[in-house]
Motif scaffolding. Structure first.
Motif, PDB file in Angstrom:
ATOM      1  N   THR A   1      -3.552  30.015 -40.680  1.00 11.25           N
ATOM      2  CA  THR A   1      -4.291  30.725 -39.576  1.00 11.25           C
ATOM      3  C   THR A   1      -3.686  31.721 -38.854  1.00 11.25           C
ATOM      4  O   THR A   1      -3.989  32.082 -37.691  1.00 11.25           O
ATOM      5  CB  THR A   1      -4.990  29.451 -38.819  1.00 11.25           C
ATOM      6  OG1 THR A   1      -3.859  28.757 -38.293  1.00 11.25           O
ATOM      7  CG2 THR A   1      -6.065  28.564 -39.403  1.00 11.25           C
ATOM      8  N   GLY A   2      -2.363  31.811 -39.317  1.00  7.12           N
ATOM      9  CA  GLY A   2      -1.391  32.542 -38.321  1.00  7.12           C
ATOM     10  C   GLY A   2      -1.011  32.357 -37.259  1.00  7.12           C
ATOM     11  O   GLY A   2      -1.017  32.875 -36.027  1.00  7.12           O
ATOM     12  N   GLY A   3      -0.709  30.823 -37.136  1.00 10.77           N
ATOM     13  CA  GLY A   3      -0.572  30.311 -36.180  1.00 10.77           C
ATOM     14  C   GLY A   3      -1.789  29.842 -35.119  1.00 10.77           C
ATOM     15  O   GLY A   3      -1.397  29.576 -33.802  1.00 10.77           O
ATOM     16  N   ARG A   4      -2.981  29.934 -35.190  1.00 11.42           N
ATOM     17  CA  ARG A   4      -4.059  29.657 -34.465  1.00 11.42           C
ATOM     18  C   ARG A   4      -4.480  28.292 -34.525  1.00 11.42           C
ATOM     19  O   ARG A   4      -5.539  27.966 -34.321  1.00 11.42           O
ATOM     20  CB  ARG A   4      -5.186  30.599 -34.800  1.00 11.42           C
ATOM     21  CG  ARG A   4      -4.721  32.148 -34.429  1.00 11.42           C
ATOM     22  CD  ARG A   4      -5.798  33.141 -34.503  1.00 11.42           C
ATOM     23  NE  ARG A   4      -6.314  33.048 -35.871  1.00 11.42           N
ATOM     24  CZ  ARG A   4      -5.690  34.051 -36.786  1.00 11.42           C
ATOM     25  NH1 ARG A   4      -4.724  34.684 -36.500  1.00 11.42           N
ATOM     26  NH2 ARG A   4      -6.169  33.858 -37.963  1.00 11.42           N
ATOM     27  N   PHE A   5      -3.693  27.318 -35.059  1.00  9.83           N
ATOM     28  CA  PHE A   5      -4.047  25.862 -35.178  1.00  9.83           C
ATOM     29  C   PHE A   5      -3.251  24.891 -34.167  1.00  9.83           C
ATOM     30  O   PHE A   5      -1.983  25.412 -34.237  1.00  9.83           O
ATOM     31  CB  PHE A   5      -3.954  25.524 -36.560  1.00  9.83           C
ATOM     32  CG  PHE A   5      -3.996  24.053 -36.709  1.00  9.83           C
ATOM     33  CD1 PHE A   5      -5.086  23.485 -36.599  1.00  9.83           C
ATOM     34  CD2 PHE A   5      -3.101  23.089 -36.947  1.00  9.83           C
ATOM     35  CE1 PHE A   5      -5.564  22.050 -36.616  1.00  9.83           C
ATOM     36  CE2 PHE A   5      -3.044  21.758 -36.948  1.00  9.83           C
ATOM     37  CZ  PHE A   5      -4.399  21.029 -36.932  1.00  9.83           C
ATOM     38  N   ARG A   6      -3.525  24.106 -33.613  1.00  9.77           N
ATOM     39  CA  ARG A   6      -2.999  23.205 -32.693  1.00  9.77           C
ATOM     40  C   ARG A   6      -3.542  21.851 -33.032  1.00  9.77           C
ATOM     41  O   ARG A   6      -4.663  21.564 -33.485  1.00  9.77           O
ATOM     42  CB  ARG A   6      -2.859  23.555 -31.236  1.00  9.77           C
ATOM     43  CG  ARG A   6      -4.212  23.310 -30.486  1.00  9.77           C
ATOM     44  CD  ARG A   6      -3.990  24.089 -29.094  1.00  9.77           C
ATOM     45  NE  ARG A   6      -3.054  23.458 -28.188  1.00  9.77           N
ATOM     46  CZ  ARG A   6      -2.564  23.389 -27.324  1.00  9.77           C
ATOM     47  NH1 ARG A   6      -2.693  25.014 -26.784  1.00  9.77           N
ATOM     48  NH2 ARG A   6      -1.907  22.823 -26.459  1.00  9.77           N
ATOM     49  N   LEU A   7      -2.643  20.729 -33.159  1.00 11.72           N
ATOM     50  CA  LEU A   7      -2.776  19.495 -33.746  1.00 11.72           C
ATOM     51  C   LEU A   7      -3.137  18.608 -32.654  1.00 11.72           C
ATOM     52  O   LEU A   7      -2.354  18.158 -31.800  1.00 11.72           O
ATOM     53  CB  LEU A   7      -1.810  18.849 -34.398  1.00 11.72           C
ATOM     54  CG  LEU A   7      -1.934  17.615 -35.135  1.00 11.72           C
ATOM     55  CD1 LEU A   7      -2.947  17.513 -36.200  1.00 11.72           C
ATOM     56  CD2 LEU A   7      -0.318  17.069 -35.713  1.00 11.72           C
TER      57      LEU A   7
ATOM     58  N   ASP B   1       6.449  26.419 -34.701  1.00  6.78           N
ATOM     59  CA  ASP B   1       6.161  25.568 -33.252  1.00  6.78           C
ATOM     60  C   ASP B   1       4.803  25.288 -33.132  1.00  6.78           C
ATOM     61  O   ASP B   1       4.104  25.869 -32.264  1.00  6.78           O
ATOM     62  CB  ASP B   1       7.014  26.375 -32.432  1.00  6.78           C
ATOM     63  CG  ASP B   1       8.257  26.633 -32.426  1.00  6.78           C
ATOM     64  OD1 ASP B   1       9.169  25.806 -32.908  1.00  6.78           O
ATOM     65  OD2 ASP B   1       8.683  27.938 -32.311  1.00  6.78           O
ATOM     66  N   ILE B   2       4.218  24.277 -33.656  1.00  7.33           N
ATOM     67  CA  ILE B   2       2.868  23.916 -33.745  1.00  7.33           C
ATOM     68  C   ILE B   2       2.682  22.953 -32.750  1.00  7.33           C
ATOM     69  O   ILE B   2       3.507  21.945 -32.376  1.00  7.33           O
ATOM     70  CB  ILE B   2       2.394  23.158 -34.889  1.00  7.33           C
ATOM     71  CG1 ILE B   2       2.673  24.139 -36.127  1.00  7.33           C
ATOM     72  CG2 ILE B   2       0.980  22.546 -35.053  1.00  7.33           C
ATOM     73  CD1 ILE B   2       2.784  23.407 -37.616  1.00  7.33           C
ATOM     74  N   LYS B   3       1.750  23.324 -31.742  1.00  9.19           N
ATOM     75  CA  LYS B   3       1.444  22.458 -30.533  1.00  9.19           C
ATOM     76  C   LYS B   3       0.829  21.116 -30.948  1.00  9.19           C
ATOM     77  O   LYS B   3       0.085  21.113 -31.707  1.00  9.19           O
ATOM     78  CB  LYS B   3       0.690  23.432 -29.492  1.00  9.19           C
ATOM     79  CG  LYS B   3       1.523  24.319 -28.794  1.00  9.19           C
ATOM     80  CD  LYS B   3       0.642  24.908 -27.796  1.00  9.19           C
ATOM     81  CE  LYS B   3       1.329  26.209 -27.126  1.00  9.19           C
ATOM     82  NZ  LYS B   3       2.621  25.646 -26.476  1.00  9.19           N
TER      83      LYS B   3
END
Length: 341
Positions: free
Chosen positions: A81-87, A157-159
């Motif tokens: 997602t090009g970094g557009r995911f947060r867990l 750096d996934i939030k």
């Protein structure tokens, strides 16, 4: 503030329709729940048809999955997602974790804190920042051969956000999480007098500012230009307030506002199967504390008044239902999103 919608379980085709509608209207993203189905496949489907949306789990149930499994899924989603995911992670309740998932639940607060740290250790190992050598209270991981390491990407750096309600969990979130999924059953006095002070305490323990922790807040938004227009959403909001309020762990939400004994009453009605009685027990005064009700043009100001300076993201709890039934709904939600951004 950004505005997302909450997405429940459905077919991939339905998820694609909703994602296109949300994206076309200009909303920020979709928060996927985990109830009767896992969120991962629907999330990937949304990403494939609306790649500009911010996507997150709100929440994925943590304990039935190894931290390595969760980290690997999150890593794959972030990369694609090009970094557009947060867990977003949560505990669920003991009965579901132990009797539906057949997993360990004891000490849920410390267990979830350890889980978050373990997932972060996996991210660091995937990114090549450190070897996998996590030795926590509940989770231990020390093997990640290069041949099993996920491919690196530019968004390591996934939030990680956690759901939290009580003082201990809110403080823990302030200590280790990037954000908090606030419970849909919340009032402003709860945010000001309970949640934020606890988060501040946790942040102080970790030596970081409170601004490092995003509040992700589901809201019962009840819009409509007349009382008749608002009636269907108002009914649904009352049903959800009653359902959540029947859980005795949330009784303080009512007690703090002077609605003493309401949770016990709702629990009694629930056990009797009196769903109409539960809904009817939620008066307009109660709705005013737990929902935002008004004409569509007035909703943005009401949201800003209530949440500006507190929330980073608002999540419309009931929007999905309106998108399914009202062709004008996406445009209305998009207008609200632009107004509060």
């Amino acid at each position: 503030m950004q505005l997302d919608i909450m997405k429940g379980p459905s077919s991939w085709a339905h998820t694609a329709r909703v994602a296109r509608a949300v994206s076309g209207a200009g909303l920020a993203g979709i928060v996927f729940t985990e109830t009767t189905q896992t969120p991962w496949m629907s999330l990937a489907q949304a990403a494939s048809v609306a790649p500009e949306l911010q996507l997150s789990t709100g929440i994925a149930v943590a304990f039935p999955r190894s931290p390595m499994v969760t980290a690997a899924i999150a890593w794959e989603l972030a990369g694609n997602t090009g970094g557009r995911f947060r867990l977003g992670l949560g505990t669920q309740v003991r009965a579901h974790v132990e009797r539906r998932y057949s997993a360990e639940f004891d000490h849920p607060g410390p267990r979830l804190r350890d889980y978050v740290r373990a997932v972060r250790a996996c991210f660091d190992a995937f990114a090549g920042r450190a070897p996998l050598a996590y030795d926590g209270e509940f989770y231990r991981m020390s093997l990640l051969p290069d041949s099993w390491r996920p491919e690196q990407h530019a968004w390591p750096d996934i939030k990680i956000d956690v759901s939290a309600v009580g003082d201990w969990m809110c403080a823990m979130a302030g200590e280790v999480a990037d954000g908090i999924h606030v419970h849909p059953l919340h009032s402003l006095p709860y945010l000001e007098n309970r949640l934020l002070p606890a988060v501040t305490q946790g942040c102080a323990r970790a030596g970081r500012p409170v601004s490092d922790v995003d509040l992700i807040v589901p809201v019962f938004v009840v819009g409509g230009d007349t009382a008749a227009d608002r009636a269907p959403l108002l009914r649904r909001a009352k049903e959800q307030i009653a359902f959540y309020g029947s859980t005795r762990n949330y009784a303080f939400q009512f007690d703090d506002l002077g609605f003493t004994g309401l949770s016990a009453r709702l629990n009694t009605l629930l056990k009797a199967g009196d769903l109409d009685g539960m809904r009817d027990a939620i008066t307009d005064d109660i709705v005013e504390q737990f929902a935002v009700v008004g004409r569509w043009d007035d909703i943005p100001d009401a949201l800003v008044s209530r949440y500006a300076g507190r929330a980073a993201r608002l999540v419309s709890y009931l929007a999905e239902e309106t998108i399914d039934t009202d062709p004008l709904a996406p445009a209305r939600w998009g207008a609200i999103a632009r107004a509060i951004a």
